[in-house]
Enzyme design. Sequence first.
Site, short mmCIF file in Angstrom:
data_model
loop_
_atom_site.label_atom_id
_atom_site.label_comp_id
_atom_site.label_asym_id
_atom_site.label_seq_id
_atom_site.Cartn_x
_atom_site.Cartn_y
_atom_site.Cartn_z
N HIS A 12 -6.24 12.04 -14.49
CA HIS A 12 -5.52 13.29 -14.29
C HIS A 12 -4.04 13.07 -14.01
O HIS A 12 -3.61 11.97 -13.62
CB HIS A 12 -6.15 14.09 -13.14
CG HIS A 12 -6.07 13.38 -11.82
ND1 HIS A 12 -4.93 13.36 -11.05
CD2 HIS A 12 -7.00 12.66 -11.13
CE1 HIS A 12 -5.15 12.66 -9.95
NE2 HIS A 12 -6.39 12.21 -9.97
N GLU A 86 -13.95 11.94 -8.09
CA GLU A 86 -13.37 10.79 -7.39
C GLU A 86 -14.26 10.41 -6.20
O GLU A 86 -15.12 11.19 -5.76
CB GLU A 86 -11.95 11.14 -6.93
CG GLU A 86 -11.20 10.03 -6.23
CD GLU A 86 -11.06 8.76 -7.05
OE1 GLU A 86 -12.05 7.99 -7.11
OE2 GLU A 86 -9.97 8.53 -7.62
#
Length: 217
Positions: A12, A86
């Site tokens: 990202h 994550e």
Amino acid sequence: MSTTTRWWWVRHAPVTENNGKIYGQDDLNCDCSDAETFERLGILMPKDAVWVTSNLKRTHQTAAAIVEKINGHSVPEPLIEHDFAEQHFGEWQGMTNVELAAQKEGDWHRFWLAPASEAPPGGESFVNLFERTSRAVHRLSEEHAGRDIVAVTHGGTIRAAIAMALGLEPERALSFSVDNCALTRLDHITGTAGTHAPEQDVVWRIGHINLVPKTLL
């Protein structure tokens, strides 16, 4: 015969609203203002791919910024894969690195917040992340065999995928650099592996790791 499923991993865009604090699975926005980066990623993305993000919005925002720059072919709505989130850093989320270092009394990991086997209070270890990432990769590789899969995810997730492909222990994965918006290509190959490894039904080919878009064209 063999079947190749090509994984295009993108981390990202940078998170700027965390004020230097550990964010892990905190659901923060990212900065998608670098138009050149997304134009280059848009050019590089394969046609007719399956798109996947994690459940965290910074991956959705990054995928949307790439798709906006793609010309000539349509892109399906991304699948949302919770196993690609994550690492959850539990009580460490919201702390600065300095605060965590003081809490750990100088016991500091060179490349990550902790050794791969250590789970923060209320969180999970990198080994846990490695296990769920591997599980999702194998499942999606089977469900979309022979396709291109664009996975817009996180630094930890991509480190785990690289280690899985190379057959490394999770601890070794922590030494990989994964930059924001960088591209990693891993090919999942099933079927005949050739005379060098006839007993293996699944092998991985490494295309490239951590290529920054501005260096690719």
